[in-house]
Design an enzyme around this catalytic site. Sequence first.
Site, PDB file in Angstrom:
ATOM      1  N   LYS A 248      55.924  50.531  42.991  1.00  0.00           N
ATOM      2  CA  LYS A 248      55.187  49.518  43.739  1.00  0.00           C
ATOM      3  C   LYS A 248      56.189  48.588  44.425  1.00  0.00           C
ATOM      4  O   LYS A 248      57.149  48.135  43.814  1.00  0.00           O
ATOM      5  CB  LYS A 248      54.274  48.718  42.805  1.00  0.00           C
ATOM      6  CG  LYS A 248      53.335  47.770  43.543  1.00  0.00           C
ATOM      7  CD  LYS A 248      52.312  47.147  42.605  1.00  0.00           C
ATOM      8  CE  LYS A 248      51.351  46.255  43.387  1.00  0.00           C
ATOM      9  NZ  LYS A 248      50.306  45.666  42.538  1.00  0.00           N
ATOM     10  N   GLU A 336      35.449  45.872  32.702  1.00  0.00           N
ATOM     11  CA  GLU A 336      34.557  44.728  32.572  1.00  0.00           C
ATOM     12  C   GLU A 336      33.445  44.961  31.548  1.00  0.00           C
ATOM     13  O   GLU A 336      33.081  44.043  30.806  1.00  0.00           O
ATOM     14  CB  GLU A 336      33.938  44.384  33.937  1.00  0.00           C
ATOM     15  CG  GLU A 336      34.927  43.844  34.950  1.00  0.00           C
ATOM     16  CD  GLU A 336      35.694  44.919  35.705  1.00  0.00           C
ATOM     17  OE1 GLU A 336      36.550  44.556  36.527  1.00  0.00           O
ATOM     18  OE2 GLU A 336      35.419  46.121  35.478  1.00  0.00           O
ATOM     19  N   ARG A 364      29.817  44.443  37.596  1.00  0.00           N
ATOM     20  CA  ARG A 364      30.065  45.759  37.001  1.00  0.00           C
ATOM     21  C   ARG A 364      29.649  45.826  35.529  1.00  0.00           C
ATOM     22  O   ARG A 364      29.656  46.895  34.934  1.00  0.00           O
ATOM     23  CB  ARG A 364      31.558  46.094  37.130  1.00  0.00           C
ATOM     24  CG  ARG A 364      32.019  46.290  38.564  1.00  0.00           C
ATOM     25  CD  ARG A 364      33.509  46.049  38.752  1.00  0.00           C
ATOM     26  NE  ARG A 364      34.364  46.884  37.956  1.00  0.00           N
ATOM     27  CZ  ARG A 364      34.897  48.050  38.345  1.00  0.00           C
ATOM     28  NH1 ARG A 364      34.624  48.519  39.545  1.00  0.00           N
ATOM     29  NH2 ARG A 364      35.688  48.738  37.560  1.00  0.00           N
TER      30      ARG A 364
END
Length: 596
Positions: A248, A336, A364
């Site tokens: 990244k 979640e 969610r």
Amino acid sequence: MPENLLSNINNPTDLRLLDEAQLPQVAQELRDFIIDIVSVKEGHLGASLGVVELTIALHYVFNTPDDALIWDVGHQAYGHKILTGRREIFHTNRQLNGISGFPKRSESVYDAFGVGHSSTSISAALGMAIASNLNGDFNKQHIAVIGDASIASGMAFEGLNHAGVTNANLLVILNDNAIGIDPSVGALKNYLTAVKEGKNPRQNNMIKSLNFNYSGPIDGNDIFAVIKELKRLQKIKGPKFLHVITTKGKGLQQAEENQVQYHAPGKFDASTGEIIPKSEENLPPKYQDVFGLTVLDLAQKNKKIVGITPAMPTGSSLKFMMDALPERAFDVGIAEQHAVTLAAGMATQGMTVFCNIYSTFLQRAYDQLIHDVALQKLPVIFCLDRAGLVGEDGATHHGVFDIAYLRCIPNLIIYAPANEIALQNILYTAQLGLESPIAIRYPRGRGNIPNWKKEHFGHYQKIEIGKANCIKNGTGIAVLSNGTIGNNVSLALNEIENPDTIAHYDFPFVKPLDKNLLDEIFKKHKNIITIEDGTIIGGFGTAILEFAAQNNYHSNIKTLGISDEFIEQGTINQLQQLCGIDVNTLKSLFRSYINK
């Protein structure tokens, strides 16, 4: 100086005309282009830099858009956008009337599936692949690119579990860089690390066990290795899984070394990578810092307090508690549903649980909120960060639906603080002990009290549940505000003539409503305006309309908030203007009432 190749690539067809040996130059130019634009315009940086080679290879090998390329989350899709016809307008990324920061079907035929939340790519790609088989198209390719943080989510495993018993022409590419926004966590991350290091025997491969043709891990930043493997997999039918390892922030030293900060670094020097500092002197605190500092302070005094966040420790500022009290603060990854039911389980054992979830992500876990928490009347404290309009992240991230989808749930208290003091006081009040769950919603960004920490932090006062209050008396119109949007009302009233005719009431509790004060207001005022930083349909204003109807009041009620449409990206001030809840629009509205 070699010819600039990127400037001649208007779509993937142009890219495929190049010799494979030219692609490293394209990769360098694409990285430079992303860095140059994002350094000035801001946005998500590290994720897209990490997948430059993978992005080029995918469009070079596969026949997009006929072959469907589905990105997970979308932070990593900047290179994809630039290569698919949006290079010339990429500078409008995340701006009002510009292109979205995420893949969006209405924006390009190359955006096969719209996305902003995580872990949707495998299910979507599998759905497309099954549909292709039903349509008799057995050659079309369907590629899902998912990160190692996103694949740990339950939905991703649901998709893998189903795909493994199909003959769908599906390729799942795991972009493994050991970080989402914050570092990836959990046993799956440890498993993938072992695979990368060669410590995990191939016969014990969990992806193979799910009936996928597994290959990798390969170096995802080696464009020739990626192209070679994609060409091989292109010829194999059925579900396939390619494990690629990327870095990244690849190509910008600071972004590689500080991946959390450079996920979305703001403005920075394109040549050096140094972030351009913003002066924070005399600025009000960020609401998430008010939350994080307050919860840590309360937790140090109350050993029953625990904190939970699904993959947002830095963004939510729960990291303060995680650093100081690591055994009582948990990052559960992008999960979640698990976060909410984990909180419920802890609450049954007498723990005081602060569960911090961005408003848009609590969507969610709606079933868990109802079935596992509210139905059992468990006093979980939900702290909904990024409630209301969030700005440049746009439609997928605005937290404007929470009041409407929470208000219908029995046993649930809903509170929106007007400022930093109210936020710390409701956090204090909640941990003293409630008999039911509470949702505390607060916005992205800064408050309005510059000296909050110095003069107010730690000076707690208990809040009376369900109590509203009068901010300003008035003889004519009554304005009822919920949460921090009430500050816009106060600013507007301070700047108009004859403000004495307008009363202003702060209703922090959407549920339970202060019915006694509402009776007074309706008996006194013929015209009432409600305002909220949330959807009008089903929201705070709707609650006031219901109260009026139930009690046979006939005042004229005007509801202000987010209209019945998805709001796109832009600055918060621009979006408030679009919705008619900014200070200037309110001034005009109030003047029109006064003039009547």
